[in-house]
Design an enzyme around this catalytic site. Structure first.
Site, PDB file in Angstrom:
ATOM      1  N   SER A 111       0.832  -1.194   0.000  1.00 10.76           N
ATOM      2  CA  SER A 111       0.000   0.000   0.000  1.00 10.76           C
ATOM      3  C   SER A 111       0.867   1.244   0.000  1.00 10.76           C
ATOM      4  CB  SER A 111      -0.917   0.009   1.216  1.00 10.76           C
ATOM      5  OG  SER A 111      -0.162   0.291   2.378  1.00 10.76           O
ATOM      6  N   LYS A 112       0.220   2.371   0.039  1.00  9.53           N
ATOM      7  CA  LYS A 112       0.937   3.644  -0.073  1.00  9.53           C
ATOM      8  C   LYS A 112       2.028   3.816   0.967  1.00  9.53           C
ATOM      9  CE  LYS A 112      -2.903   6.157  -1.970  1.00  9.53           C
ATOM     10  NZ  LYS A 112      -4.045   5.696  -1.233  1.00  9.53           N
ATOM     11  N   ARG A 113       1.791   3.333   2.159  1.00 10.70           N
ATOM     12  CA  ARG A 113       2.814   3.582   3.153  1.00 10.70           C
ATOM     13  C   ARG A 113       4.082   2.768   2.916  1.00 10.70           C
ATOM     14  NH1 ARG A 113      -0.293  -0.236   5.497  1.00 10.70           N
ATOM     15  NH2 ARG A 113       1.017  -1.668   6.677  1.00 10.70           N
ATOM     16  N   GLY A 169       5.596   3.065   0.161  1.00 11.04           N
ATOM     17  CA  GLY A 169       6.291   3.789  -0.895  1.00 11.04           C
ATOM     18  C   GLY A 169       5.421   3.860  -2.131  1.00 11.04           C
TER      19      GLY A 169
END
Length: 471
Positions: free
Chosen positions: A238-240, A242
């Site tokens: 997911s976004k966290r 990267g």
RNA sequence: GGUCCCAUCGUCUAGUGGUUAGGACGCCGGCCUCUCACGCCGGUAACAUGGGUUCGAAUCCCAUUGGGAUCACCA
């Protein structure tokens, strides 16, 4: 045997992410490997979350990855009539029935089932009521209540589902819009899809879909559920973790061929081979070699593979990929005698094109500024003499060929009694402002006569000032 | 919680009853060398646990544990 027909069905609710890119890749590769067809279908029935910007972003990403399609793009939002027609058939054949239970009532059933420790499901209140179409009613699938539905998955093997665990799911909502599990099957049937390769988050949908195929009397496709791509903490990427967007990797200087090489290798193997060209991938990709466990996305390995692909390409092939990145830093190909030469000097030194652009900076700039620590160490009064000699020698060379350059250096070495290392480092600093660069001859060739001479003279001046300050 | 899936070095993986358990990335050392890299050589490090089956299990079976997926009138 019929040609293989695969598909990639993204829903346009965001950019194309890494996991999606991989399933697109597997479908595309399989179609290309078998000489079959690959169809693109946009699943935009969720009108509130779907956006044109997302559609564009998906196209852009696919284009960058050089994944082309033979059919489509189809848009589900334009196929509603087809789905409703199939819904009618199901209803008329007795495979579906209308249900007037309110969402709240259904919710209550689920709550009770959950409380009893069972699988939350619709209890079939309207199943035998013989209701006809009416406003506010949903159309439910009359699912088999007993027995089993088995999924013969190419990668996971045979998976057996108890029909009693499944319920009479909704085919058409009360507002007349068909639901996902239903439209997917209708699309896959009408588009002739015979190989469904998708993320294994879809396995629980598959028994429902198989039941619809059966009710419709359609032939089942081959199913291949590929494991998920995880982040370093082993949870779904997911976004966290990267960058999620595929095009972000383009912007960071990854080559599309390196990216697909990495993505395919994550979950698929061909013996010990790590490096694959696009051609080889197409040639060797098979469903049988897809692994069954989830894999962690590892940037370091992507980087290593990218470095390999950078080296494997000719400099000219890298130009179109590098230029936009150079432009971002205000560097233009015209400011350098030969961009290909610049690239060649940097190829074994760059893991990404972004890195290459950074390392190439000194070739483009008008003036060099010296790294202070290096200048202090390397620009001593004693280096004035060899620097002057070299500048004079290079002035006389008609052509900056490697042989001529080497001869000039040798002459200076002979005259001064210095080793190449003693001369090359100050020269490197004079030319690049740094202590690390491509080979000194390579650097000079790529930098060109004009800039080389100018920088040598600049260094001579600097050294003269240093010498004066000393006395 | 129900259902389903998965389990080899830190990571990606090879392995399909008999291997010193192989490769790659990373990391560490060395060589090469005009710097930095590249390259080359070497090293580090794994079969989750417990039971079976078998002359023999990383490989087959069961259980446990651990991870993950999914349970909508979203896709």
């Amino acid at each position: 045997m019929d040609p293989i027909v695969t598909r990639f069905p993204p829903s346009p609710t965001g950019y194309l992410h890494v996991g999606g890119a991989r399933t697109a890749l597997f479908n595309w590769l399989y179609a290309r490997h078998t000489g079959g067809r690959f169809v693109l279908r946009i699943e935009d029935t969720d009108t509130v979350r779907s956006t044109q910007a997302s559609v564009d972003a998906i196209f852009e990403a696919l284009r960058w990855l050089e994944i082309d399609w033979d059919d489509g793009p189809y848009f589900q939002s334009q196929r509603i009539e087809i789905y409703l027609d199939y819904a009618r058939r199901l209803y008329e054949a007795g495979h579906a029935y209308y249900c007037t239970c309110s969402p709240e009532a259904v919710e209550e059933m689920r709550r009770r089932a959950t409380a009893a420790g069972a699988n939350p499901r619709y209890d079939g209140t309207c199943r035998e009521r013989g209701l006809g179409p009416q406003p506010g009613a949903v159309l439910r699938f009359r699912a088999p209540a007993t027995g089993t539905t088995v999924l013969d998955d190419v990668v996971k093997g045979s998976i057996v589902f108890q029909n009693s665990e499944l319920d009479d799911f909704v085919l058409v909502r009360s507002d007349g819009m068909p639901t996902y599990n239903f439209v997917v099957v209708v699309d896959d049937i009408t588009m002739g899809i015979n190989s469904v390769i998708r993320g294994d988050d879809h396995v629980m949908n598959t028994p429902k879909q198989i039941q619809i195929y059966r009710a419709l009397g359609a032939r089942l496709p081959v199913f291949a559920h590929v494991p998920m791509v995880l982040g370093p903490d082993r949870t779904r990427l997911s976004k966290r973790h990267g960058a999620m967007s595929v095009t972000a990797y383009r912007d960071m200087g990854y080559l599309p061929d390196a990216f697909i090489n990495y993505l395919v290798r994550l979950g698929w193997s061909c013996g010990d081979q790590e490096f694959f060209t696009r051609r080889e991938l197409i040639e060797k990709f098979t469903l049988e070699n897809i692994g069954r466990s989830a894999g962690v996305f590892d940037l370091a390995k992507l980087q290593a593979l990218n470095a390999d692909h950078i080296q494997a390409n000719g400099p000219e092939a890298l130009v179109p990929h590098l230029e936009p990145i150079l432009a971002r830093s205000g560097l233009a190909a015209g400011d350098v005698p030969s961009l290909a030469r610049v690239i060649r000097s940097l190829q074994p030194r760059s893991k990404t094109l972004e890195e290459m652009a950074e390392q190439a900076r000194f070739y483009f700039e008008e003036e060099v500024s010296y790294d202070p620590a290096a200048a202090k160490k390397l620009f001593k009064p004693a280096t004035l003499d060899p620097m002057q000699r070299l500048a004079a020698a290079l002035e006389k060379i008609p052509e900056f060929s490697e042989a001529a350059l080497e001869a000039a250096f040798t002459a200076v070495m002979d005259a001064t009694g210095l080793k190449l290392g003693k001369i090359a480092q100050p020269v490197r600093l004079a030319l690049t402002g740094r202590t690390a660069s491509p080979g000194i001859f390579e650097t000079i060739e790529a930098l060109g006569r004009e800039k080389t001479l100018a920088r040598l003279h600049q260094a001579v001046k600097y050294l003269q000032a240093v010498a004066e300050a000393e006395t």
